[in-house]
Structure formats: C-alpha cells, structure tokens
Design an enzyme around this catalytic site. Structure first.
Site, PDB file in Angstrom:
ATOM      1  N   ASP A  55       2.191  -0.685  18.056  1.00 44.71           N
ATOM      2  CA  ASP A  55       2.572   0.233  16.972  1.00 44.71           C
ATOM      3  C   ASP A  55       2.692   1.663  17.524  1.00 44.71           C
ATOM      4  O   ASP A  55       3.629   2.390  17.191  1.00 44.71           O
ATOM      5  CB  ASP A  55       1.510   0.157  15.852  1.00 44.71           C
ATOM      6  CG  ASP A  55       1.776   1.149  14.737  1.00 44.71           C
ATOM      7  OD1 ASP A  55       2.669   0.894  13.916  1.00 44.71           O
ATOM      8  OD2 ASP A  55       1.088   2.198  14.696  1.00 44.71           O
TER       9      ASP A  55
ATOM     10  N   VAL B 212       6.415   7.581  11.643  1.00 43.55           N
ATOM     11  CA  VAL B 212       5.649   8.081  12.790  1.00 43.55           C
ATOM     12  C   VAL B 212       4.590   9.070  12.312  1.00 43.55           C
ATOM     13  O   VAL B 212       4.917  10.073  11.681  1.00 43.55           O
ATOM     14  CB  VAL B 212       6.568   8.781  13.822  1.00 43.55           C
ATOM     15  CG1 VAL B 212       5.784   9.177  15.062  1.00 43.55           C
ATOM     16  CG2 VAL B 212       7.745   7.897  14.193  1.00 43.55           C
TER      17      VAL B 212
ATOM     18  N   LYS C  57       6.164   4.104  17.768  1.00 46.43           N
ATOM     19  CA  LYS C  57       6.239   5.494  17.301  1.00 46.43           C
ATOM     20  C   LYS C  57       6.612   6.435  18.447  1.00 46.43           C
ATOM     21  O   LYS C  57       7.392   7.378  18.269  1.00 46.43           O
ATOM     22  CB  LYS C  57       4.890   5.887  16.680  1.00 46.43           C
ATOM     23  CG  LYS C  57       4.583   5.101  15.400  1.00 46.43           C
ATOM     24  CD  LYS C  57       3.115   5.246  14.997  1.00 46.43           C
ATOM     25  CE  LYS C  57       2.820   4.545  13.681  1.00 46.43           C
ATOM     26  NZ  LYS C  57       1.382   4.427  13.415  1.00 46.43           N
TER      27      LYS C  57
ATOM     28  N   GLY D 251       2.278   8.881   9.988  1.00 45.04           N
ATOM     29  CA  GLY D 251       1.917   8.881   8.562  1.00 45.04           C
ATOM     30  C   GLY D 251       2.306  10.149   7.840  1.00 45.04           C
ATOM     31  O   GLY D 251       3.488  10.488   7.740  1.00 45.04           O
TER      32      GLY D 251
ATOM     33  N   GLY E  31      -7.407  -0.231   4.653  1.00 42.53           N
ATOM     34  CA  GLY E  31      -5.951  -0.285   4.430  1.00 42.53           C
ATOM     35  C   GLY E  31      -5.133   0.428   5.495  1.00 42.53           C
ATOM     36  O   GLY E  31      -3.979   0.757   5.269  1.00 42.53           O
TER      37      GLY E  31
ATOM     38  N   GLU F  91      -1.988  -2.690  10.337  1.00 41.88           N
ATOM     39  CA  GLU F  91      -0.747  -3.425  10.103  1.00 41.88           C
ATOM     40  C   GLU F  91      -1.109  -4.836   9.630  1.00 41.88           C
ATOM     41  O   GLU F  91      -2.217  -5.317   9.873  1.00 41.88           O
ATOM     42  CB  GLU F  91       0.044  -3.549  11.413  1.00 41.88           C
ATOM     43  CG  GLU F  91       0.528  -2.225  11.974  1.00 41.88           C
ATOM     44  CD  GLU F  91       1.466  -1.510  11.026  1.00 41.88           C
ATOM     45  OE1 GLU F  91       2.455  -2.097  10.599  1.00 41.88           O
ATOM     46  OE2 GLU F  91       1.181  -0.344  10.704  1.00 41.88           O
TER      47      GLU F  91
ATOM     48  N   THR G  17       0.827  -1.211   0.000  1.00 46.97           N
ATOM     49  CA  THR G  17       0.000   0.000   0.000  1.00 46.97           C
ATOM     50  C   THR G  17       0.858   1.256   0.000  1.00 46.97           C
ATOM     51  O   THR G  17       0.661   2.157  -0.813  1.00 46.97           O
ATOM     52  CB  THR G  17      -0.900   0.003   1.261  1.00 46.97           C
ATOM     53  OG1 THR G  17      -1.615  -1.227   1.287  1.00 46.97           O
ATOM     54  CG2 THR G  17      -1.868   1.156   1.266  1.00 46.97           C
ATOM     55  N   VAL G  18       1.841   1.311   0.912  1.00 46.30           N
ATOM     56  CA  VAL G  18       2.666   2.532   1.002  1.00 46.30           C
ATOM     57  C   VAL G  18       3.527   2.677  -0.256  1.00 46.30           C
ATOM     58  O   VAL G  18       3.660   3.778  -0.815  1.00 46.30           O
ATOM     59  CB  VAL G  18       3.542   2.510   2.283  1.00 46.30           C
ATOM     60  CG1 VAL G  18       4.412   3.754   2.353  1.00 46.30           C
ATOM     61  CG2 VAL G  18       2.659   2.416   3.523  1.00 46.30           C
TER      62      VAL G  18
ATOM     63  N   GLY H 261      -2.485   5.255   5.557  1.00 44.65           N
ATOM     64  CA  GLY H 261      -3.082   5.276   4.221  1.00 44.65           C
ATOM     65  C   GLY H 261      -2.033   5.507   3.145  1.00 44.65           C
ATOM     66  O   GLY H 261      -0.942   6.010   3.412  1.00 44.65           O
TER      67      GLY H 261
HETATM   68  N1  HSE Z   1      -1.185   0.679  11.205  1.00 41.04           N
HETATM   69  C1  HSE Z   1      -0.755   2.025  11.295  1.00 41.04           C
HETATM   70  C2  HSE Z   1      -1.911   2.868  11.803  1.00 41.04           C
HETATM   71  C3  HSE Z   1      -0.307   2.516   9.958  1.00 41.04           C
HETATM   72  O1  HSE Z   1      -3.035   2.358  11.869  1.00 41.04           O
HETATM   73  O2  HSE Z   1      -1.716   4.001  12.149  1.00 41.04           O
HETATM   74  C4  HSE Z   1       0.536   3.738  10.023  1.00 41.04           C
HETATM   75  O3  HSE Z   1       1.678   3.554  10.780  1.00 41.04           O
END
Ligand code: HSE
Length: 440
Positions: free
Chosen positions: A201, A132, A205, A134, A187, A190, A13-14, A302
């Site tokens: 997660d 960190v 960060k 997005g 999307g 993780e 995706t990224v 995203g």
């Molecule tokens: N899974 C992470 C979130 C993606 O939901 O923020 C971005 O790091």
C-alpha cells in the site's frame, strides 16, 4: 447550474465518511462553492451490512446503472476498491461524460496511466486526493502549492496501519499480531492487511506521489518494496538503544535524472520530526529546489479524514464544472504529453547507512572475521555493541555502518552468513541520518 450532483459507488468506511462530511459541512461547502453538492445515489452490492451511519433509503441502490446512467450525476465517486470492476466503473463513468473521484490507490498504481488517458480523451477529470496519505492534502500540494519547484526528494510515512503497528510494538511492547488486530479494529487496515504490512500500500502511494513530483508516468512495478513482517521486537529495542526509531519509510529521490523509489523499514534518529509521527498519523517531507524543506502531517487513514479528502476533490471538480474549465490542472501535475519515463536506479546501486544484527558464537576472533569481510567490501563500521553472554550458544552483535553501497552490503553479508561462527541469517535495516541527507 443550481447544484452539482454526486453519486457514490461503494458504501464502506470511507464512503460513510464522505456522506457524513457532505452532511455535516453542507453549509460551509455551499458557501465556498456557491451552489450545493447534492448526493443523489449511494450504491453498494450489500445494503444490509452494519454501517457507522444511516442513509435516507431513497438514495440507496444496488444497481450501478442508477448512478452511471443518471444525467443529474456530474461526479461519480468510486469507493468500491479492487481492480477490475472498479476500473470498469471509472471508464464507464468517464465515457458517459462524468467526472470521477476515487480513493483507489491500488488501481491508480496499476492502471492510473491508462485511466488518465481515458479522462483526457473524454475531457473529464479524475480526483484522487484520498488515495495518498488520507486526509493530508498531499496531491494538492504537489500539483499546485509546489508547482514552481523542481522536487528533489520525498520521505513519507504513508501507511497508517504499519505506523500504528510499529508505534504499538515500540511503546506498548505489543506483538506484531496484537498490534495489527488493534489497527484492524480501528478501521485503518486494508481489506487484505498484507497490503499494509508488506509495504505494498505504501508503494502504491509512493509511485503516485513520485509521478506527480518528477513528471513521470506512474511506475509502480519499479518501486523496491519490503514490509514490516520480518521485524523482530529485538531490532526495535536495539535501534532505540542507538538513538533510532523504526518506521516504514517511503523514499523517492531524483538524482541527476535517475529516480530512486523504495519502501522499507528504516531507522531514523529519534529526535527527528518524522520519528514523532505516531499511530495512524502520516507525514510527508518534501525537498523542493525553491521552497527548501516542507513537512505535511495528519491522519493518513480513517473514515472522516479520508472523507475530507474525497470532498475536497468534489469541490475542486465542481468549481471547474461551474467555470467550464474541465481538467484545468493536469491529473499528474505535468501536461500529459510532457510526462517522461525517467530511468530508475536499481536498489543495488543505492547508497545508505545500515544496521546489522549478526547472530554469532561468542568466541575470540569472530568480530575480526566479520569486520574483515566488511572492510574488504568497502563497508566502514560506525559503532558496534555485543549483547548477551558467552555461555549462550549464540549472541547478537549489533553494528551500524557509515554510508555504503547496497550491492557491496549484499555481497559482504552473503559471505558472512556462510561463516561457521555465524548461527543464523543477518538482519539488515537501512538507516537515514545526517550522513544520508542533511534533513535528518
Ligand atoms: N490501509 C491504509 C492505511 C488506509 O493504513 O494507511 C489509507 O490508505
């Protein structure tokens, strides 16, 4: 140099977002940089999977060597995820004189200190803006925009999936599972959703952001972490009745040289700006001693927002390649030889306000037993409501406290939960409000 060559490893995706940003904004990027960024390879183990975008077949490869051994590639983008293989790719890229951009917060949280040393040894940079929050330029803000400050506190909503789930549980009264499924379909989640919902997660960060803020190495193992899987919809509702919204909050604080790092569900006043952060949005509030309070807000996950962050790193590194100033800005904001591992304040020593939901039989004297134990442990009650009716076997008693010390709270609740009038384990949620920080 007439262009800067880029190779991408990991087309998910990224990765799709990065390719799309490079394609859609090629003109603007070239005008800012002075030369084009050229994507030379897109490597992935599986090229047949369904993808949101198409890529010229001449760029595609399943061989890492096509990227790592190409002298035209100046910057390698690592978007494979995972730990071992991704670390290996980054080290190989640095050792062969390439710069690296990664969105891999798990890897940086665990191995970042090592990787940054490898980068220094090779006089190469590692960009990680996308790791960190997005699309929010948090790393750049901490490294550059706030470089004149001592950072005191960070409060962050740093996981889009968890925030999306809590928002949907609050607004649409969805179950936890239904809300998680929606976030996965969009999307945000993780590959292993436990990382999102268990707070890990967010902790990855926070550990990175705290290092950049306080001038310490990354200390992920020291982050106290609680996720949202044990949140009962009842607590979301009662929290709202008291004027609070439930968020998965990341908190880092530097108090007199001791550092507090914690991630847990937190009730915050509903009128507060962080309470209005909905869905997959992230927000970070930073207190600096010169700037005062600032807030950063934007999409935390995203394809395109995260692609935007990766491309900003490519441009920064490309500028330093063109100016022959590699590693102009230290990876962790402070010079590597000035990083100091400051002592961590254990969770038992923190002091905050609390929400308790006791489950107890409805009979005379119950409340006085509970409040007696709280009083003996120096926990002062701010408000209390009892829900339900006497005919029920057990009723919820919801209580908010003034600021108290965590170890006192743990001792008191262990005693309360042993009372025969208490029918199940007490739910505890920490609160941030005016009493804990004037920002609230
Ligand atoms: N899974 C992470 C979130 C993606 O939901 O923020 C971005 O790091």
């Amino acid at each position: 140099m007439r262009s800067i060559g880029v190779g991408l490893i990991g087309w998910g995706t990224v990765g799709s977002g990065v390719i799309e940003v490079l394609r859609e904004n090629a003109d603007a990027i070239e005008s800012r940089l002075g030369v084009p960024l050229r994507l030379l390879h897109v490597a992935d183990r599986d090229l047949d999977r369904d993808r949101p975008i198409r890529v010229d077949a001449s760029l595609l490869t399943t061989r890492l060597e096509d990227v790592l051994d190409d002298p035209q590639v100046h910057i390698v983008i690592e978007l494979m995820g995972g730990l071992g293989a991704a670390k290996d790719v980054i080290v190989r890229a640095l050792d062969s004189g390439k710069h690296v951009v990664t969105a891999n917060k798990a890897l940086l949280a665990h191995e970042g200190n090592d990787l940054f040393q490898t980068a220094v040894r090779n006089d190469r940079a590692i960009g990680f803006e996308a790791a960190v929050a997005g699309g929010i330029p948090l790393i750049k803000s901490l490294r550059e925009g706030l470089a004149g400050n001592r950072i005191k506190t960070i409060f962050g909503i740093l996981n889009g999936t968890a925030n999306y789930i809590l928002t949907r549980m609050t607004e649409a009264k969805l179950s936890f599972q239904a809300a998680l499924k929606e976030a996965q379909d969009l999307g945000y989640a993780e590959a292993d959703p436990a990382l999102d919902v268990e707070g890990i997660d967010t902790a990855h960060k926070l550990a990175i952001a705290a290092a950049l803020s306080f001038g310490t190495p990354i200390q992920f193992e020291q982050v106290y972490t609680e996720g949202i899987t044990r949140i009962d919809p009842l607590d979301v509702r009662y929290g709202e009745e008291f004027g609070y919204q439930l968020k998965l909050l990341a908190i880092a604080r530097n108090t007199d040289g001791r550092i507090e790092m914690r991630v847990h569900p937190t009730l915050i006043p509903h009128h507060h700006v962080l309470a209005s952060v909905k869905g997959a949005y992230n927000a970070v509030h930073i207190q600096g001693n010169a700037v005062g309070n600032i807030m950063l807000y934007g999409m935390g996950a995203g394809m395109m927002p995260t692609g935007s962050a990766v491309v900003s790193d490519l441009i920064d590194i490309a500028r330093d390649i063109l100016g022959n100033t590699p590693r102009r800005i230290p990876s962790l904001a402070f010079q590597p030889d000035r990083l100091k591992p400051l002592p961590i304040k254990p969770i038992e020593d923190i002091s905050t306000c609390y929400y308790f939901r006791f489950s107890a039989v409805d009979s005379p004297g119950v409340l006085s037993k509970i409040s007696g134990i709280l009083g003996e442990n120096r926990i002062s009650i701010a408000s209390v409501i009892q829900k339900g009716r006497q005919e029920e076997a057990s009723v919820p008693i919801v209580m908010l406290t003034h600021e108290a010390v965590e170890s006192h709270v743990r001792r008191a609740l262990a005693e309360i939960d042993r009372l025969d009038v208490v029918t199940s384990r007490t739910q505890v949620i920490r609160i941030e409000n005016q009493e804990t920080n004037d920002f609230f």
